[in-house]
Design a protein around this motif. Structure first.
Motif, PDB file in Angstrom:
ATOM      1  N   LYS A   1      -7.379  23.161  16.008  1.00 38.32           N
ATOM      2  CA  LYS A   1      -6.956  24.284  16.844  1.00 38.32           C
ATOM      3  C   LYS A   1      -8.142  25.158  17.226  1.00 38.32           C
TER       4      LYS A   1
ATOM      5  N   GLU B   1     -10.128  23.296  19.804  1.00 38.95           N
ATOM      6  CA  GLU B   1      -9.394  23.244  21.071  1.00 38.95           C
ATOM      7  C   GLU B   1      -9.534  24.554  21.846  1.00 38.95           C
TER       8      GLU B   1
ATOM      9  N   ILE C   1      -4.118  19.473  19.513  1.00 37.40           N
ATOM     10  CA  ILE C   1      -2.813  19.586  20.165  1.00 37.40           C
ATOM     11  C   ILE C   1      -2.953  19.309  21.670  1.00 37.40           C
ATOM     12  N   GLY C   2      -2.074  18.463  22.182  1.00 34.60           N
ATOM     13  CA  GLY C   2      -2.051  18.184  23.614  1.00 34.60           C
ATOM     14  C   GLY C   2      -2.848  16.967  24.029  1.00 34.60           C
ATOM     15  N   GLN C   3      -3.755  16.486  23.166  1.00 31.37           N
ATOM     16  CA  GLN C   3      -4.605  15.361  23.578  1.00 31.37           C
ATOM     17  C   GLN C   3      -3.975  13.996  23.300  1.00 31.37           C
ATOM     18  N   GLU C   4      -3.080  13.934  22.342  1.00 28.91           N
ATOM     19  CA  GLU C   4      -2.485  12.645  21.992  1.00 28.91           C
ATOM     20  C   GLU C   4      -1.731  12.037  23.172  1.00 28.91           C
TER      21      GLU C   4
ATOM     22  N   LEU D   1      -2.155  12.566  26.350  1.00 33.51           N
ATOM     23  CA  LEU D   1      -3.091  12.159  27.407  1.00 33.51           C
ATOM     24  C   LEU D   1      -3.750  10.828  27.060  1.00 33.51           C
TER      25      LEU D   1
END
Length: 331
Positions: A47, A50, A283-286, A288
């Motif tokens: 986090k 990020e 968070i959020g990259q998986e 993509l």
């Protein structure tokens, strides 16, 4: 009522307060005590990376201070009206007018601290030193670096809990069945001797830790446990990972590159060792990464990387691939 017997001394903590206030300001007063403390400590959790807080000038500015002590200092500043916490389920730290005076150098911050540590703390520190000495002796005998015996965090927990038997020792974070069998009795004997020599009260022996023991890492399955000095390099890395070391710290301790540590973790996963892949996936990259995999397949990393932004690291891609390989194998 004024206490004339108050033996605490007044200590100037203005510099520490300025660091904390500066960090909160740079984080735009949008986060709670825990996140602020982690940034000041220099954490590299997903986090924090990020949000790019690792690029702040205040990131790691209090790296030498224990995390809980940083949190305590923030709470002190709240109590003394330099900071305030917002209402709601997730309180955010905000600056008050007094904080501005501190950051400008127009006001000092002082705190009363005890001149003498409690006997309990003195006992804990003394036992910790003895356990470190024992670890050093065993490390020389086994021709191993000390951290391969037990990490400092494990010895510190022993010094806090005073385990008196195997059942209590196995609950210590970082012990595990293999290390208990190999080193447990020597450390238990040292603890028993310390208790007898120092008259440690029974209420301190086998006392529970405040943290949840269910989160303790499991022991490492090692095929060469009778030849510790021949443990494969990637298994040595895994031992440190299991004891809670960050990738950068493992690289520093073992004098290898971060890339090597990452390779070791993947190898251990392929060997069947448990790896918490979500720790390495911001968070959020998986989602993509999975979209890219659906387009170009998972055989090669480069085609996947070329479909993603520069913020997505190579190891994050590997982490996602390994996570979903394990999921597929369980189905």
């Amino acid at each position: 009522m004024f206490n004339c017997n108050d033996e605490r001394e007044m200590v100037d903590i203005t510099i520490e307060a300025q660091k904390i206030i500066s960090c909160i300001y740079r984080m735009r007063e949008r986060f709670g005590i825990g996140m602020v403390a982690e940034v000041l400590k220099g954490s590299r959790k997903a986090k924090i990376l990020e949000l790019r807080f690792d690029e702040l000038s205040t990131h790691g500015i209090m790296h030498e201070v224990p995390l809980q002590e940083i949190k305590d200092l923030i709470n002190f500043l709240v109590a003394e009206d330099y900071l305030e916490l917002s209402n709601g389920e997730y309180p955010v730290v905000k600056l008050l007018p007094n904080a501005v005076l501190v950051i400008k150098g127009e006001a000092k911050v002082t705190q009363k601290v005890s001149q003498q540590p409690s006997r309990e703390l003195v006992v804990e520190v003394n036992l910790f030193d003895r356990l470190r000495a024992l670890r050093r002796k065993i490390a020389l005998r086994e021709n191993l670096p000390p951290y391969m015996i037990f990490a400092d965090s494990t010895l510190r927990e022993m010094a806090q809990v005073f385990p008196a038997d195997h059942m209590a020792m196995i609950r210590i974070s970082g012990v595990g069945e293999r290390k208990l069998e190999k080193y447990g009795e020597e450390f238990l004997e040292e603890i028993r001797s310390f208790i007898e020599e120092n008259g440690v009260v029974k209420s301190l022996v086998n006392r529970p830790m405040p943290s949840d023991s269910s989160t303790r890492p499991q022991s490492v399955r090692n095929p060469t446990q009778n030849q510790a000095n021949k443990i494969p390099s990637h298994h040595q890395t895994y031992l440190l990972y299991q004891e809670g070391y960050a990738i950068e710290d493992i690289a520093h301790v073992r004098n290898v590159t971060v890339l090597t540590v990452q390779d070791h973790i993947v190898r251990c996963s392929l060997d069947g060792q448990a790896v918490r892949w979500d720790d390495f996936i911001p968070i959020g990259q998986e989602a993509l990464i999975l979209q890219a995999v659906n387009q170009v397949g998972r055989e090669k990393l480069r085609p996947i990387k070329e479909l993603l932004s520069d913020e997505v690291e190579w190891f994050t891609i590997r982490a996602v691939l390994e996570k979903h390989r394990e999921i597929a194998e369980k189905e």
